[in-house]
Each structure stands twice: as C-alpha cells, then as structure tokens.
Design an enzyme around this catalytic site. Structure first.
Site, PDB file in Angstrom:
ATOM      1  N   CYS A 243      -2.901   8.764   3.304  1.00  0.00           N
ATOM      2  CA  CYS A 243      -2.652   8.185   1.978  1.00  0.00           C
ATOM      3  C   CYS A 243      -3.867   8.308   1.074  1.00  0.00           C
ATOM      4  O   CYS A 243      -3.722   8.471  -0.145  1.00  0.00           O
ATOM      5  CB  CYS A 243      -2.226   6.722   2.109  1.00  0.00           C
TER       6      CYS A 243
ATOM      7  N   GLU B 113       0.885  -1.167   0.000  1.00  0.00           N
ATOM      8  CA  GLU B 113       0.000   0.000   0.000  1.00  0.00           C
ATOM      9  C   GLU B 113       0.919   1.212   0.000  1.00  0.00           C
ATOM     10  O   GLU B 113       1.621   1.473   0.965  1.00  0.00           O
ATOM     11  CB  GLU B 113      -0.918  -0.022   1.221  1.00  0.00           C
TER      12      GLU B 113
END
Length: 502
Positions: free
Chosen positions: A279, A245
């Site tokens: 994020c 990720e």
C-alpha cells in the site's frame, strides 16, 4: 479443516478453500462464519476482556511479551503459512514476521507509559479543581485485515488494541485465513488464562459485514477505498468508530544532487517487492529533468536482473489476488497507448499469475497508471522541471499515504517532506517509517483516516475520560444559583481585564 481458535461452527456450516496463488492447488478449508458465529465470538471476547482490562498494565505487558516470544519461536511456521497463502518468497514472509515482532514489543512495553492517568493544568477560575485524564479500553475491537501483508498490517491494530486493554475479533482476508487462525492460536497457547481475547473469524465479504454490524466498539479496516465506504456505511448505522487504511499511489521525488544508485536501488525494491502489492510502495517517481535519463537507466538495469517465479532465487512471486492482474494490464496498456515509453517490459509482461517488472517513463498524468493504485510490479518515472513541480504532482493524487524524497542532505529532504501531503515520508530511503514502531502510520483522502502504530495508535484504541476533583471551596463559586449578582459581575470584569492583555 482448520478450526483452531475460530468460533464453533454448526454441523452444516459452509466452508471455503484457499488455494496457492502460484499453482492454484488447494491449501486448506475454513468455515464461512456467519452472523451467529461472529456474535458468539463477540460475546466471548467481552467476557474475557473484562478480566484483561482489570489487570495491571505490567501484567498485560508480560502476557503480550510471552505471545511475542511464541511468535518468534514459531517464526518459521508463521512465515511458511504467509508464503503459502500469499505466494511471496519465504524470505519476504520472514521479514514481515520480524517487523511484526518489533511493533508488538513496542506496544507491549509502552502502553503503560502512554495511557496512564496524567494531570493537566487548570485555569484562574478552576484553581480549586484538580484535573486529570485517563485513556480507557474501548472493549472489543473488530479488525478486518488485508491479504498482501496478512500479519504485519492487521497487527498494527491487533497488537496495539490488545496492549490498550481491549479484546479483538479478527477477520482476515479470505485469501489468507490460515495466517489469522495461526496468530490467534499462538495467543491462546501463550496466554491460556486469557484464551479467547483474540479470536479469528473466517469468511468472505459477508463475514466482514457481520463483524461491522456486530456491535464492536471500534472497527479497524484495511482494503480499497470503495470497500471502506461500504463498511463505513454499515458502521454509521450504529455510530461504530471506524479506522480506515485504504492504500496509496505513493510518489518518490529525486533531486538533481541525489545519490542516484541509492535512489534507483530503493525505487526498484519499493516498486517490485511483494510483486508491487504494498500500500505504501513506490508507484510514481518524479525526477528532475537533468538526472531523469540516468535514473531510468539505473532502475531498468536493476529491475531487469530480477527473477520472477516460485523458485528459491525469485525476487518476488505471483500476484496474490487473481483479479489484480487485469488491473495491472489495463494500467500498463493504457499508459503505452497514451504515449508512455516502456523502458522495460510492457503489456507482454503480464502472464498470469505472474507479472515481470515494468518500468514506464513519460506517462501522461491523467492516465490510470498515474492516478489509480496499480498494486503490481510497475513503476512510472516522469521528468519534472524542478522540485516545486515534483511536489505539485506528488500532491495532486487523491491518495495521501506514503512518499519518499532522495536528495543530498537530510535537512533539505525534511524540508521537501514537509511540503508533501502524505501521512508518512522517508528521506533517502523507502518505507523507512514502517520499521519504526514509535511512528504513527496512516493517510488521508482516499488513503483513509486514523492512525495505527506509535502513541497515536495506542490512544486510538481507547476512550478518554476527563476527571476533576474539587480540592477546596472556591472564593467565587460561579456554578451556584446562590452567587450574588455583584460577585458574578466582578468575576466577569476580572476575566475581561485579564484576557484583553496580550
């Protein structure tokens, strides 16, 4: 020096000091664990995992719910540790713990249903077989966590991996090791009969590399695309499965009929909360031209009312990673130099370790502020002719993690969302998917690959075993050299006839 639930260190093991992002004052010392300490953690985890995997799924559920209770009971301590190490307000840290509890509870309660053995259908020539599949634990999972959400993000791997029957060795960011040590310590206290199932190793990049080389059965990583490529290269040497990720450059699309005050409120929170260090936070906004100016006015009005600092009334705190300040400054300065309008703040907003809100408009699409992850309290709002142009621009990014759509109706929003390449999309909210444990989370392109959370997250920490059991001798046994040629030919003719039908 904090050592609880970390591998035993040699007498002269090097240590490192964590410091407050706001003041620079020291917080704690932690061991710089090397390959030997990581190897011992893996060995211990394998021993403990055997007993954990042998438990009925219902017992693992009970143990994980006991751990969840311990986290909830110690919420204040956990939140204070997160706030101290990251610099975020305590209220934000408390929300991070609450979301973590939601996900851990879901994983514990649903693992048995999702991973249990299930029957699958067979075909014409395998009617004599009974077929099934089962998801089995991998063994020991390595997790390398980030500093921006040092509990919530890695627990998307840790909690789900444990629920699937694995052990975990966790390497938190060197900026937030105390959170990782506390997490593992709470597990040992809540589930002492399986102490060591979750172990935290502390250190910098070399510790993460040691974990990647250690022979874990899967490695889950959160960080930058550049670092992910390096870690993945190490994993490739041993064919260690890898989950990545790697951040995003998330876009928001605002249509002409959207509720603009609601959109502005969500954009400001999505762009500025946690100092913009999210994020899947908001970095780009594409608003249709007729409402662009009004949306900008509303966003600026809300953003300029926010206080930045380390006081109780601050909306967000300092930048956690000192080096990120320079990146934010480069993006803002470059955008303004290229002709962007600074509606609020500008290069002068960067006063390390703080960055006050920056709202930009008309940013050229080739600028770093539109193409690279800024990871700071900056949002760019660009006008577009229509939704088609907004979708095209949103999809032009090399990242594909999250996105949001604001429009009048949910059905229209879902149709726009379906055209976006992002791995997760919220309609008429931002980050709505993050609070739904049943939804998988992850992206593609430079945002990485693989999924955490939800059923996909549970299955991602297992291996699949397929099993067939012959129930009776088949009338046409095709897996034998004793089958007459004529029998085989009849079977082929039958199959051809059946499959030529529509």
């Amino acid at each position: 020096m904090t050592t609880h639930n970390t591998p035993a260190a040699a007498p002269h093991t090097a240590t490192f000091t964590t410091r407050s992002p706001a003041t620079g004052e020291p917080i704690a010392e932690h061991p710089m664990n090397g390959p030997e300490e990581v190897s011992r953690a893996i060995d211990r985890a394998r021993t403990v995992q055997a007993g954990w995997a042998a438990l009925p799924a219902s017992r693992r559920r009970d143990h994980l719910l006991r751990w969840k209770k311990a986290l909830a009971t110690g919420l204040d301590t956990v939140a204070r540790t997160i706030a101290e190490e990251t610099g975020k307000p305590v209220g934000d840290a408390e929300l991070e713990v609450v979301l973590t509890l939601e996900h851990l509870g879901w994983a514990a309660r649903n693992a048995e249903r999702v991973l249990r053995r299930r029957k699958v259908g067979t075909g014409l020539f395998t009617v004599h077989q009974r077929a099934s599949l089962v998801h089995r634990p991998l063994g020991v999972v390595g997790v390398i966590g980030p500093w921006n959400y040092p509990l919530y993000t890695p627990m998307g791997s840790i909690g789900y991996a444990l629920a699937a029957g694995n052990a975990v060795v966790f390497k938190p960011s060197e900026l937030t090791p105390g959170t990782g040590v506390l997490l593992a310590g709470l597990f040992d206290a809540a589930v002492p009969e399986h102490a060591g199932l979750l172990t935290t190793v502390t250190g910098a990049a070399a510790t993460g590399e040691a974990l990647a080389r250690s022979g874990v059965d899967k490695l889950a990583f959160t960080g930058s695309p550049g670092t992910a490529r390096k870690v993945m290269a190490v994993c490739a040497q041993t064919l260690t499965p890898f989950l990545a990720e790697c951040g995003g450059k998330d876009a928001v699309i605002v249509t002409a009929d959207a509720d603009l005050p609601a959109a502005a409120d969500a954009i400001v929170w999505g762009a500025l909360s946690n100092s913009g260090q999210t994020c899947a936070g908001v970095e780009r906004v594409y608003a249709v031209r007729e409402i662009h100016a009004e949306l900008c006015r509303l966003v600026v009005g809300k953003a300029q009312a926010l206080r930045t600092g380390d006081t109780a009334d601050a909306a967000y705190g300092p930048m956690t990673l000192p080096g990120q300040v320079a990146i934010v400054e480069r993006h803002v300065t470059g955008a303004v130099s290229a002709g962007a309008r600074a509606l609020l703040g500008g290069p002068e907003s960067v006063r390390a370790p703080y960055v006050t809100p920056v709202v930009l408009a008309d940013v050229p699409e080739d600028q770093a502020a539109m193409t690279e992850e800024t990871f700071g309290p900056v949002v760019a709002i660009n006008p577009v002719a229509d939704v088609d142009e907004a979708v095209e621009r949103a999809n032009a990014s090399r990242y594909a993690l999250g996105a949001a759509v604001f429009c009048r109706g949910g059905r229209e929003g879902a149709a726009i969302a379906a055209r976006l390449r992002a791995g997760a999309v919220s309609v008429n909210s931002v980050l709505g998917f993050a609070a739904v444990p049943a939804l998988p989370f992850g992206g593609s392109r430079d945002s990485g690959f693989g999924r955490i959370h939800g059923e996909e997250g549970l299955r991602g920490f297992t291996s699949v075993q397929s099993t067939t059991v012959q129930r009776f001798t088949p009338p046409i046994a095709l897996t034998s050299f004793d089958v007459p040629a004529a029998t085989r030919e009849r079977a082929v003719r039958l199959a051809r006839a059946l499959h030529r039908r529509r």
